[in-house]
Scaffold this active site. Structure first.
Site, PDB file in Angstrom:
ATOM      1  N   GLY A 130       0.877  -1.037   0.037  1.00 22.71           N
ATOM      2  CA  GLY A 130      -0.072   0.128   0.000  1.00 22.71           C
ATOM      3  C   GLY A 130       0.728   1.308   0.081  1.00 22.71           C
ATOM      4  O   GLY A 130       2.038   1.114  -0.372  1.00 22.71           O
ATOM      5  N   ASN A 131       0.312   2.387   0.472  1.00 23.53           N
ATOM      6  CA  ASN A 131       0.965   3.552   0.465  1.00 23.53           C
ATOM      7  C   ASN A 131       1.718   4.056   1.879  1.00 23.53           C
ATOM      8  O   ASN A 131       2.480   4.918   1.668  1.00 23.53           O
ATOM      9  CB  ASN A 131       0.061   4.792  -0.048  1.00 23.53           C
ATOM     10  CG  ASN A 131      -0.669   4.738  -1.446  1.00 23.53           C
ATOM     11  OD1 ASN A 131       0.309   4.752  -2.233  1.00 23.53           O
ATOM     12  ND2 ASN A 131      -1.828   4.611  -1.679  1.00 23.53           N
ATOM     13  N   ALA A 181       1.991   1.151   4.163  1.00 26.77           N
ATOM     14  CA  ALA A 181       2.520  -0.204   4.964  1.00 26.77           C
ATOM     15  C   ALA A 181       2.398  -1.526   3.797  1.00 26.77           C
ATOM     16  O   ALA A 181       1.449  -1.287   2.814  1.00 26.77           O
ATOM     17  CB  ALA A 181       1.366  -0.590   6.120  1.00 26.77           C
ATOM     18  N   GLY A 208      -7.316   0.445  -9.212  1.00 28.83           N
ATOM     19  CA  GLY A 208      -6.490  -0.348  -8.256  1.00 28.83           C
ATOM     20  C   GLY A 208      -6.711  -1.594  -8.034  1.00 28.83           C
ATOM     21  O   GLY A 208      -7.703  -1.909  -7.744  1.00 28.83           O
ATOM     22  N   ILE A 209      -5.556  -2.136  -7.944  1.00 27.08           N
ATOM     23  CA  ILE A 209      -5.587  -3.974  -7.995  1.00 27.08           C
ATOM     24  C   ILE A 209      -6.145  -4.228  -6.447  1.00 27.08           C
ATOM     25  O   ILE A 209      -6.863  -5.227  -6.349  1.00 27.08           O
ATOM     26  CB  ILE A 209      -4.205  -4.505  -8.220  1.00 27.08           C
ATOM     27  CG1 ILE A 209      -4.562  -6.118  -8.143  1.00 27.08           C
ATOM     28  CG2 ILE A 209      -3.270  -4.002  -7.240  1.00 27.08           C
ATOM     29  CD1 ILE A 209      -5.477  -6.556  -9.441  1.00 27.08           C
ATOM     30  N   ASP A 210      -6.064  -3.265  -5.551  1.00 28.76           N
ATOM     31  CA  ASP A 210      -6.295  -3.649  -4.141  1.00 28.76           C
ATOM     32  C   ASP A 210      -7.870  -3.329  -4.264  1.00 28.76           C
ATOM     33  O   ASP A 210      -8.608  -4.362  -3.527  1.00 28.76           O
ATOM     34  CB  ASP A 210      -5.855  -2.432  -3.251  1.00 28.76           C
ATOM     35  CG  ASP A 210      -5.996  -0.880  -3.636  1.00 28.76           C
ATOM     36  OD1 ASP A 210      -6.335  -0.844  -4.875  1.00 28.76           O
ATOM     37  OD2 ASP A 210      -5.707  -0.120  -2.826  1.00 28.76           O
TER      38      ASP A 210
END
Length: 273
Positions: free
Chosen positions: A9-10, A12, A124-126
């Protein structure tokens, strides 16, 4: 073989691991199943800690399988919205485990769920992985909220189709903007228990007023989007601030907290390949 999913992530990374059946059987019942470790990207040693975590797991696998630790193989899937952090991590993993590691970035083409948006490759893949993991675990239609650096609120139809959603600033991003754009407002630490409590009335000091304003803005946005998307849907909340947001939402939203959906989705992906 050790399956490894890494959600970059951005702020963590989350590392989820699943050892072989033989290794699982040799572990105490309480430690069986996927193991998850979260590492802050603010930690200057975050790459080293990720590698050490996998090396520790390799030692357990080697002991159970009566083999050399260096011969333990890793099958790694990386989901990233932060290429600047993901690429040096993958390079370090290749260097540390070059004899037996396979690393692959996950893209929208790996997601089996139909994606009904204008540019699927730009989502976004998340968001996609979280939506698919939620669909595997909960009754559709679904509204999937990922509360992290940003907050995404996505809709999955009753047929299991990803229909898109909304993106807004997360708790920390909002308070950082308040602190950066003013002279007197402080930067809040959302990791502290006090900051995560929803004030019960008007804020009686600056910090309480900021907490109330930011929490109300995010929770209020989610409530508004529930109405915009229309109809009864299962509300699933994931991400680092999932617990905080669930506490801030009214009880009638009936939110389900699933803090590690993306990491779970990476393991799902490897198990179904």
């Amino acid at each position: 073989m050790v399956r490894v999913g890494i959600d970059v992530g951005n702020t963590a990374i989350k590392v989820v691991t699943q050892a072989s059946t033989a290794v699982e059987a040799a572990q105490p019942a309480r430690t069986r199943g996927p193991q998850l470790r979260s590492i802050s990207l603010r930690d200057p040693e975050w790459i080293t800690k990720c590698i050490e975590h996998l090396q520790t797991l390799a030692e357990k696998v080697a002991a159970c399988e009566s083999r050399e630790c260096e011969s333990v193989c890793y099958d790694v899937r990386v989901a990233s919205v932060n290429r600047g952090s993901a690429e040096p991590l993958v390079f370090a993993l290749d260097e540390a485990f070059f004899q037996c590691i396979r690393v692959r970035f996950v893209t929208h083409e790996d997601v089996s769920m139909p994606i009904d948006v204008n540019f699927p490759e730009r989502v976004g893949i998340d968001r996609l992985l979280g939506a698919e993991a939620a669909f595997r675990r909960h009754a559709a239609p679904l509204i999937v909220v990922d509360a992290g650096t940003t907050v995404t609120v996505d809709f999955v139809s009753a047929e299991g189709v990803f229909r898109g959603g909304a993106i807004l600033p997360g708790l920390e991003m909002q308070t950082a903007a308040l602190a950066a754009g003013t002279d007197a407002l402080p930067k809040l630490d959302w990791a502290s228990h006090r900051c995560r409590e929803m004030p019960e009335g008007p804020g009686r000091d600056t910090v309480a007023a900021m907490r109330l304003g930011v929490l109300a803005s995010v929770a209020g946005a989610v409530e508004r989007l529930l109405r915009i998307y229309g109809g009864a849907a299962t509300l699933v909340v994931t991400g680092g601030d999932a617990g905080c947001l669930v506490d801030a939402l009214p009880a009638e939203c009936d939110a389900v907290e699933e803090p590690h959906l993306v990491a779970q989705a990476l393991l799902d992906l490897m198990l179904h390949e």
